[in-house]
Motif scaffolding. Structure first.
Motif, PDB file in Angstrom:
ATOM      1  N   GLU A  55       0.832  -1.202   0.000  1.00  0.00           N
ATOM      2  CA  GLU A  55       0.000   0.000   0.000  1.00  0.00           C
ATOM      3  C   GLU A  55       0.869   1.255   0.000  1.00  0.00           C
ATOM      4  OE1 GLU A  55      -3.147  -0.391  -0.293  1.00  0.00           O
ATOM      5  OE2 GLU A  55      -3.444  -2.448   0.390  1.00  0.00           O
ATOM      6  N   ILE A  56       0.499   2.220  -0.835  1.00  0.00           N
ATOM      7  CA  ILE A  56       1.069   3.566  -0.768  1.00  0.00           C
ATOM      8  C   ILE A  56       0.022   4.402  -0.035  1.00  0.00           C
ATOM      9  CG2 ILE A  56       2.069   5.497  -2.048  1.00  0.00           C
ATOM     10  CD1 ILE A  56       3.501   2.776  -2.454  1.00  0.00           C
ATOM     11  N   TYR A  57       0.230   4.621   1.252  1.00  0.00           N
ATOM     12  CA  TYR A  57      -0.830   5.202   2.077  1.00  0.00           C
ATOM     13  C   TYR A  57      -1.138   6.657   1.737  1.00  0.00           C
ATOM     14  CZ  TYR A  57      -0.408   1.020   4.959  1.00  0.00           C
ATOM     15  OH  TYR A  57      -0.392  -0.282   5.393  1.00  0.00           O
TER      16      TYR A  57
ATOM     17  N   TYR B 183      -1.271   7.993  -1.165  1.00  0.00           N
ATOM     18  CA  TYR B 183      -1.518   8.061  -2.609  1.00  0.00           C
ATOM     19  C   TYR B 183      -2.488   9.178  -2.974  1.00  0.00           C
ATOM     20  CZ  TYR B 183      -6.136   5.782  -2.263  1.00  0.00           C
ATOM     21  OH  TYR B 183      -7.451   5.491  -1.989  1.00  0.00           O
ATOM     22  N   ARG B 184      -3.422   9.514  -2.098  1.00  0.00           N
ATOM     23  CA  ARG B 184      -4.390  10.569  -2.422  1.00  0.00           C
ATOM     24  C   ARG B 184      -3.698  11.925  -2.512  1.00  0.00           C
ATOM     25  NH1 ARG B 184      -9.184   8.688   1.802  1.00  0.00           N
ATOM     26  NH2 ARG B 184      -9.629   6.663   0.798  1.00  0.00           N
TER      27      ARG B 184
ATOM     28  N   ARG C 172      -1.535  11.892  -5.646  1.00  0.00           N
ATOM     29  CA  ARG C 172      -2.382  11.985  -6.848  1.00  0.00           C
ATOM     30  C   ARG C 172      -2.804  13.430  -7.096  1.00  0.00           C
ATOM     31  NH1 ARG C 172      -7.431   8.352  -6.382  1.00  0.00           N
ATOM     32  NH2 ARG C 172      -7.982   9.969  -4.868  1.00  0.00           N
TER      33      ARG C 172
ATOM     34  N   THR D 257      -6.617   3.828  -7.576  1.00  0.00           N
ATOM     35  CA  THR D 257      -5.637   2.934  -6.962  1.00  0.00           C
ATOM     36  C   THR D 257      -4.334   3.655  -6.662  1.00  0.00           C
ATOM     37  OG1 THR D 257      -4.654   2.248  -9.068  1.00  0.00           O
ATOM     38  CG2 THR D 257      -6.556   0.991  -8.278  1.00  0.00           C
ATOM     39  N   ASP D 258      -3.623   3.124  -5.673  1.00  0.00           N
ATOM     40  CA  ASP D 258      -2.283   3.622  -5.391  1.00  0.00           C
ATOM     41  C   ASP D 258      -1.284   3.138  -6.439  1.00  0.00           C
ATOM     42  OD1 ASP D 258      -2.587   1.006  -4.541  1.00  0.00           O
ATOM     43  OD2 ASP D 258      -1.407   1.234  -2.718  1.00  0.00           O
TER      44      ASP D 258
ATOM     45  N   ILE E 220       6.964   8.746  -1.005  1.00  0.00           N
ATOM     46  CA  ILE E 220       5.858   7.864  -0.639  1.00  0.00           C
ATOM     47  C   ILE E 220       5.960   7.389   0.815  1.00  0.00           C
ATOM     48  CG2 ILE E 220       5.453   7.124  -3.001  1.00  0.00           C
ATOM     49  CD1 ILE E 220       6.924   4.601  -2.515  1.00  0.00           C
TER      50      ILE E 220
ATOM     51  N   GLY F  26       4.470   4.223   3.040  1.00  0.00           N
ATOM     52  CA  GLY F  26       3.732   2.983   2.871  1.00  0.00           C
ATOM     53  C   GLY F  26       4.537   1.742   3.164  1.00  0.00           C
TER      54      GLY F  26
END
Length: 625
Positions: free
Chosen positions: A74-76, A78-79, A82, A96-97, A117, A119
């Protein structure tokens, strides 16, 4: 969370059927979907456990530009990444991450993307225009990535058993000897010859030749001057942020709860965030599940404390107790566990974790994410072994009288495991363990060159960046993924690690308490008698009791020992070990040695039961230079 595989041939082609079989051997890591990219000299594959955007939009391998990528983990954040990439001009086809990671590498390059990142991850990507395969592993090694060479190709996988599809697995005598003699070297070797781990916090790019690992992160141990209240405020903010990130999911989520401060504060901070309006697609407060384990030993059973914690948070209806006893442990169950763990575990707490995961899956077949408090002890000096290091630092900085005052405040911790700690420190257990091994095997063990530990923060850095934590994370990954469940560990976060090590020892051990800064930051969120309880049990199995319950099994294994047949264990030692267990002549201090013998014996049988035992293992491996 997934199982991934990759391969790149320097010459010739990748065997398509063999590579496909690698993925089949990891189906438990990703039962929801399968994907492959194959082009003669290169292959990438994925077994998907759908957690973020479980629609077909999240299918892997995923491609963008010249890159094709597979991700496990998981790339925590990611939001946030993004949104940053959208501001640059990128658009996205999924939630998705994986797509965010792929785009981040395209925009910022591999090393710069890795520095951004947060994660737990292991990933591989192929650059079609350059003909190179790159990969990386998270800062702490939470997610696995292994590699092996076969012919003119290099292969990668999330689990060792995947390599059975393309090569014969052979036991590594040196790692077995290190394990049985309680040596814990920093090594990329596994228990299988020719199979290695990609180092944590590292990346590589290869054309099929040398991997040339490069580190992209080092844990900073530079202390800063902190006002106490500022430190408490900053720790609370950073920990809450870590919890918030780890709650991101599009599928149901649960917590593992013991009676300790680590798991209880995780649940308390989660409850706080939910009360403040946090919403995730995968769960609500009502649907949130909480699991605790009850063992058949009242002295170490923490389920009663877990019930009190759940009640104090208004989550008693969410709590489920999984009862575990020696009656759950059979030869078949142990063999099954060893098969999925792939390497012998540290001790019998691995059985406890395995049976808990089995119970969780039986209770909630759709559950895919479980959060636990692993890493809190290494992050915040929770283990008893840190106390002598702390007191030595106090002597150096403030003198013997102040150290005596601190020792008195910490007396409950000191006396709890004083005898065992003293024997381990003086090397008694190690001398007993090396005495049962053949001399030829002992010659394979490198002489240990321990890192110089001057301060408490030195000890925390050592444990956070390898050693015991890395082994625990490996065991938890394999046992949870055997049941297609992702384990998340909010304490094992580089932001928290850097913050903890920027703080002096007296903010972690203070006023007779370990984890002081964390307890202080959690004040008002848990009952005082729970938050400030000095009791330290941990996720512990009744080692001696369970061993005696398995005495007949242990004795029968020693009478026809594979460890003896392969030249690892002395024949007379195996007989004495069996006699001691049958008679109950095993002290608490040495029970762990017997468990390691049992696990190593079962591991030999599970993975090499049909192997040719005519050649002693030590003859297969030369002494290291």
């Amino acid at each position: 969370m997934c199982g991934i595989a990759g391969a790149l041939a320097k010459e010739g082609t990748i065997d398509y059927e063999g590579f496909k079989k690698m993925l089949e051997l990891m189906v438990h890591r990703g039962p929801d979907d399968e994907g492959m990219f194959y082009s003669n000299i290169v292959a990438l594959g994925n077994r998907r456990l759908s957690i973020l955007d479980p629609t077909p939009n999240g299918k892997q391998p995923m491609a963008r530009g010249d890159l094709v990528l597979v991700l496990n983990g998981e790339i925590y954040n990611y939001r946030e990444l993004r949104e940053e990439l959208r501001q640059i001009g990128y658009s996205f086809n999924s939630d998705t991450d994986t797509e965010v990671l792929l785009t981040a590498i395209l925009e910022w390059g591999l090393e710069n993307a890795l520095k951004k990142i947060i994660g737990m991850y292991a990933f591989l990507f192929y650059n079609k225009s350059k003909g190179i395969l790159c990969g990386a592993r998270d800062r702490f090694g939470i997610k696995p990535l292994l590699y092996a060479r076969q012919g003119n190709a290099v292969y990668f996988a999330s689990e060792i058993k995947a390599f059975k599809a393309i090569m014969e697995l052979k036991p590594n005598a040196r790692r077995i000897a290190q394990y049985l003699s309680f040596n814990r070297p920093k090594t990329n070797e596994t228990f299988f010859e020719g199979v290695f781990s990609v180092p944590p916090a590292s990346y590589f790019c290869t054309d099929g030749g040398d991997l040339g690992f490069k580190r992209y992160w080092y844990l900073n141990t530079q202390e800063r001057d902190w006002r106490i209240q500022d430190a408490v405020t900053e720790w609370k903010r950073a920990f809450e942020d870590s919890v918030r990130l780890h709650l991101r999911t599009d599928v149901p989520l649960a917590f593992a709860l013991s009676g300790g401060v680590d798991s209880s504060s995780l649940l308390a901070f989660t409850k706080k965030l939910l009360d403040e309006g946090l919403k995730e697609r995968g769960f609500t407060e009502d649907s949130l599940k909480v699991f605790t384990v009850s063992v058949d030993d009242e002295d170490i059973d923490e389920s009663k404390y877990a019930k009190d914690i759940a009640k104090s948070l208004g989550l008693e209806k969410n709590l489920e107790v999984i009862k575990v006893s020696s009656s759950n442990i059979s030869m078949d169950e142990l063999k099954k566990m060893i098969y999925y763990l792939e390497e012998p575990p540290e001790g019998p707490s691995s059985i406890l974790h395995w049976l808990m995961m089995e119970g969780v899956k039986k209770s909630s077949k759709d559950l895919k994410v479980l959060i636990n408090g692993q890493g809190g002890d290494e992050l915040l000096a929770g283990y008893h072994a840190y106390i002598p290091i702390y007191l030595r630092e106090v002597i150096a900085k403030r003198g013997i009288l102040r150290a005596m005052e601190e020792a008195w405040k910490l007396r409950s911790y000191i006396m709890d495991k004083f005898t065992l700690g003293l024997k381990v420190m003086l090397g008694f257990r190690k001398r007993v363990s090396t005495g049962i091994l053949n001399d030829e095997v002992l010659s394979l063990i490198d002489s240990e060159q321990g890192e110089k530990i001057v301060s408490l923060n030195d000890a925390l850095m050592k444990d956070l960046t390898g050693g015991r934590l890395l082994e625990i994370l490996r065991t938890e990954d394999r046992s949870s993924m055997a049941f297609s469940i992702e384990i998340r560990v909010p304490y094992v976060n580089h932001v928290l690690a850097e913050l903890s090590l920027s703080m002096p020892a007296e903010l972690k051990i203070r006023e007779g308490y370990t984890k002081w800064i964390h307890r202080k930051a959690s004040a008002g969120m848990l009952p005082r008698d729970i938050l400030w309880n000095r009791r330290k049990i941990g996720f512990q199995a009744p080692e001696k009791k369970w061993l005696f319950g398995l005495r007949d099994l242990f004795s029968s294994l020693m009478r026809d020992s594979y460890l003896v047949k392969t030249g690892i264990l002395k024949k007379e030692a195996a007989k004495k070990l069996a006699d001691d267990v049958i008679k109950g002549n095993v002290s608490r201090d040495y029970a762990r040695l017997f468990w390691r013998i049992l696990f190593a014996e079962l591991w030999m049988r599970v993975y090499f039961g049909e192997a040719d035992l005519s050649l002693p293992l030590y003859a297969r491996l030369s002494k290291p230079n």
